[in-house]
Design an enzyme around this catalytic site. Structure first.
Site, PDB file in Angstrom:
ATOM      1  N   SER A  36       0.827  -1.220   0.000  1.00  0.00           N
ATOM      2  CA  SER A  36       0.000   0.000   0.000  1.00  0.00           C
ATOM      3  C   SER A  36       0.854   1.261   0.000  1.00  0.00           C
ATOM      4  O   SER A  36       1.716   1.429   0.859  1.00  0.00           O
ATOM      5  CB  SER A  36      -0.873   0.054   1.254  1.00  0.00           C
ATOM      6  N   HIS A  67      -3.818   0.364  -4.640  1.00  0.00           N
ATOM      7  CA  HIS A  67      -3.239  -0.826  -5.259  1.00  0.00           C
ATOM      8  C   HIS A  67      -3.646  -0.847  -6.720  1.00  0.00           C
ATOM      9  O   HIS A  67      -4.831  -0.935  -7.042  1.00  0.00           O
ATOM     10  CB  HIS A  67      -3.731  -2.090  -4.565  1.00  0.00           C
ATOM     11  N   HIS A  89      -5.399  -9.257  -0.697  1.00  0.00           N
ATOM     12  CA  HIS A  89      -5.346  -9.471   0.750  1.00  0.00           C
ATOM     13  C   HIS A  89      -6.429 -10.440   1.180  1.00  0.00           C
ATOM     14  O   HIS A  89      -7.514 -10.480   0.596  1.00  0.00           O
ATOM     15  CB  HIS A  89      -5.559  -8.148   1.495  1.00  0.00           C
ATOM     16  N   TYR A  91      -8.193 -10.087   3.770  1.00  0.00           N
ATOM     17  CA  TYR A  91      -9.353  -9.329   4.262  1.00  0.00           C
ATOM     18  C   TYR A  91     -10.309  -8.898   3.142  1.00  0.00           C
ATOM     19  O   TYR A  91     -11.452  -8.540   3.392  1.00  0.00           O
ATOM     20  CB  TYR A  91      -8.926  -8.107   5.095  1.00  0.00           C
ATOM     21  N   GLU A  92      -9.848  -8.939   1.902  1.00  0.00           N
ATOM     22  CA  GLU A  92     -10.739  -8.593   0.790  1.00  0.00           C
ATOM     23  C   GLU A  92     -11.739  -9.719   0.523  1.00  0.00           C
ATOM     24  O   GLU A  92     -12.665  -9.552  -0.268  1.00  0.00           O
ATOM     25  CB  GLU A  92      -9.930  -8.322  -0.475  1.00  0.00           C
ATOM     26  N   ALA A 119       3.003  -1.928   3.941  1.00  0.00           N
ATOM     27  CA  ALA A 119       2.796  -0.849   4.903  1.00  0.00           C
ATOM     28  C   ALA A 119       2.513  -1.537   6.232  1.00  0.00           C
ATOM     29  O   ALA A 119       1.796  -2.536   6.266  1.00  0.00           O
ATOM     30  CB  ALA A 119       1.601  -0.016   4.479  1.00  0.00           C
ATOM     31  N   MET A 217      -1.176  -6.650   7.481  1.00  0.00           N
ATOM     32  CA  MET A 217      -2.234  -7.570   7.037  1.00  0.00           C
ATOM     33  C   MET A 217      -1.844  -8.326   5.769  1.00  0.00           C
ATOM     34  O   MET A 217      -2.719  -8.741   4.998  1.00  0.00           O
ATOM     35  CB  MET A 217      -3.526  -6.775   6.774  1.00  0.00           C
ATOM     36  N   SER A 218      -0.569  -8.492   5.535  1.00  0.00           N
ATOM     37  CA  SER A 218      -0.154  -9.144   4.281  1.00  0.00           C
ATOM     38  C   SER A 218       1.170  -9.878   4.468  1.00  0.00           C
ATOM     39  O   SER A 218       1.555 -10.218   5.581  1.00  0.00           O
ATOM     40  CB  SER A 218      -0.003  -8.080   3.187  1.00  0.00           C
ATOM     41  N   ASN A 241       2.642   4.254  10.155  1.00  0.00           N
ATOM     42  CA  ASN A 241       2.002   4.870  11.331  1.00  0.00           C
ATOM     43  C   ASN A 241       2.471   4.107  12.557  1.00  0.00           C
ATOM     44  O   ASN A 241       2.895   2.955  12.440  1.00  0.00           O
ATOM     45  CB  ASN A 241       0.472   4.744  11.216  1.00  0.00           C
ATOM     46  N   HIS A 253      -6.460   5.023   6.839  1.00  0.00           N
ATOM     47  CA  HIS A 253      -5.828   4.529   5.616  1.00  0.00           C
ATOM     48  C   HIS A 253      -5.175   5.672   4.824  1.00  0.00           C
ATOM     49  O   HIS A 253      -4.131   5.477   4.200  1.00  0.00           O
ATOM     50  CB  HIS A 253      -6.873   3.784   4.777  1.00  0.00           C
TER      51      HIS A 253
HETATM   52  N1  HPA Z   1      -1.956  -2.168  11.585  1.00  0.00           N
HETATM   53  C1  HPA Z   1      -2.134  -3.125  10.648  1.00  0.00           C
HETATM   54  N2  HPA Z   1      -1.822  -2.962   9.379  1.00  0.00           N
HETATM   55  C2  HPA Z   1      -1.302  -1.788   9.004  1.00  0.00           C
HETATM   56  C3  HPA Z   1      -1.104  -0.743   9.923  1.00  0.00           C
HETATM   57  C4  HPA Z   1      -1.443  -0.953  11.284  1.00  0.00           C
HETATM   58  O1  HPA Z   1      -1.294  -0.079  12.164  1.00  0.00           O
HETATM   59  N3  HPA Z   1      -0.566   0.302   9.222  1.00  0.00           N
HETATM   60  C5  HPA Z   1      -0.455  -0.108   7.925  1.00  0.00           C
HETATM   61  N4  HPA Z   1      -0.903  -1.368   7.796  1.00  0.00           N
END
Ligand code: HPA
Length: 279
Positions: A36, A67, A89, A91-92, A119, A217-218, A241, A253
């Site tokens: 991402s 993406h 992903h 989660y999709e 990310a 998440m990947s 972050n 996001h």
């Molecule tokens: N948590 C999970 N996935 C992420 C985060 C996060 O804080 N930042 C970017 N992807």
């Protein structure tokens, strides 16, 4: 030759690989998956050919903002690469077979090395937003494994070893290049959760207790599949972050995407310098 749903994963991956080869990926040696906000790297490849995922049989569609959803074939400092600009992903709603299908295809195209980028939220207090972290190991907390189900020995063994997922020599090479760039590269353990909700502060405390430095998440499904096929892996997280509860503000996001954009130049430069060391 067409494929049908009755075909095995291997046959479907072969079919996709043939389609891509016909468009010019004859000799790709290094594969990359861009996370991402990190997709810009594929925009300045030499001699690039882009293939939208819709044109590759068996590929799902990328539904996440940020993406792109295309495979880019080209060269980086002369090295033939194939880049997944946009990933799938869990989660999709995709099954892990679909999430990792592109890695299977890249493997059949002949890549020997795979660079996985993502990310991630930072847990380690020495990290700052925008830091780059070399993944030294991972925690698979997704509750699923991409290798579940019948094993196809043409891909790899039933019980693949995971003691060295992130290649040590690749890590050394990346550290070396970061040093030459005077870039402070962090190193740590990446924990993968399914998402898509971000973590709670209590979950972040749990992840810290488990030894995680970053959370996302990947990446983990793709790295397991790559190792199953004997492909060497390099993993790099962009700390977009600080994780939930670390700073007193919510995560969104848009911020994740913006940080990716801010590190674009450094991140691209690190990849450009490191890739020739991976083939
Ligand atoms: N948590 C999970 N996935 C992420 C985060 C996060 O804080 N930042 C970017 N992807």
């Amino acid at each position: 030759m067409e494929t049908s749903s009755k075909d095995t994963l291997y046959e479907r991956a072969e079919h996709a690989a043939r389609t891509i080869r016909a468009r010019g990926a004859e000799e790709a040696r290094v594969g990359l998956v861009l996370g991402s906000g990190l997709g810009a790297f594929a925009d300045d490849l030499e001699e690039a050919v882009a293939i939208p995922y819709e044109e590759i049989p068996g590929f799902a569609r990328s539904t996440v903002e940020g993406h792109a959803g295309r495979l880019v074939l080209g060269r980086v400092a002369g090295v033939p690469v194939v880049v997944q600009q946009g990933r799938f992903h869990f989660y999709e709603g995709y099954a892990l077979d679909e999430v990792t299908f592109p890695v299977r295809v890249l493997g059949l195209l002949g890549i020997k090395s795979l660079v996985l980028t993502n990310a991630a939220g930072g847990l380690n207090n020495s990290f700052k937003q925008g830091a780059l972290m070399l993944i030294s190991d991972h925690l698979n907390l997704m509750g699923v494994n991409p290798l579940r189900g019948a094993n196809d020995a043409r891909f790899g063994t039933r019980f693949p070893d995971m003691s060295d997922v992130y290649d040590r020599e690749f890590q050394e090479a990346t550290i070396c290049e970061a040093h030459a760039m005077k870039l402070e590269l962090k190193r740590g353990i990446y924990a993968a959760l399914t998402g898509p909700s971000y973590e709670t502060p209590a979950e972040i405390r749990m992840l810290r207790a488990l030894g995680a430095d970053a959370v996302g998440m990947s990446t983990v499904p793709e790295s397991i599949v790559a190792r199953h096929m004997g492909i060497k892996v390099l993993g790099i997280s962009c700390i977009t972050n600080m994780a939930a509860g670390v700073l007193d503000r919510p995560i969104d996001h848009a911020e994740v995407m913006e940080t990716g954009e801010q590190v674009r130049v450094t991140f691209t430069e690190l990849l450009r310098r490191t890739i020739p060391k991976l083939s």
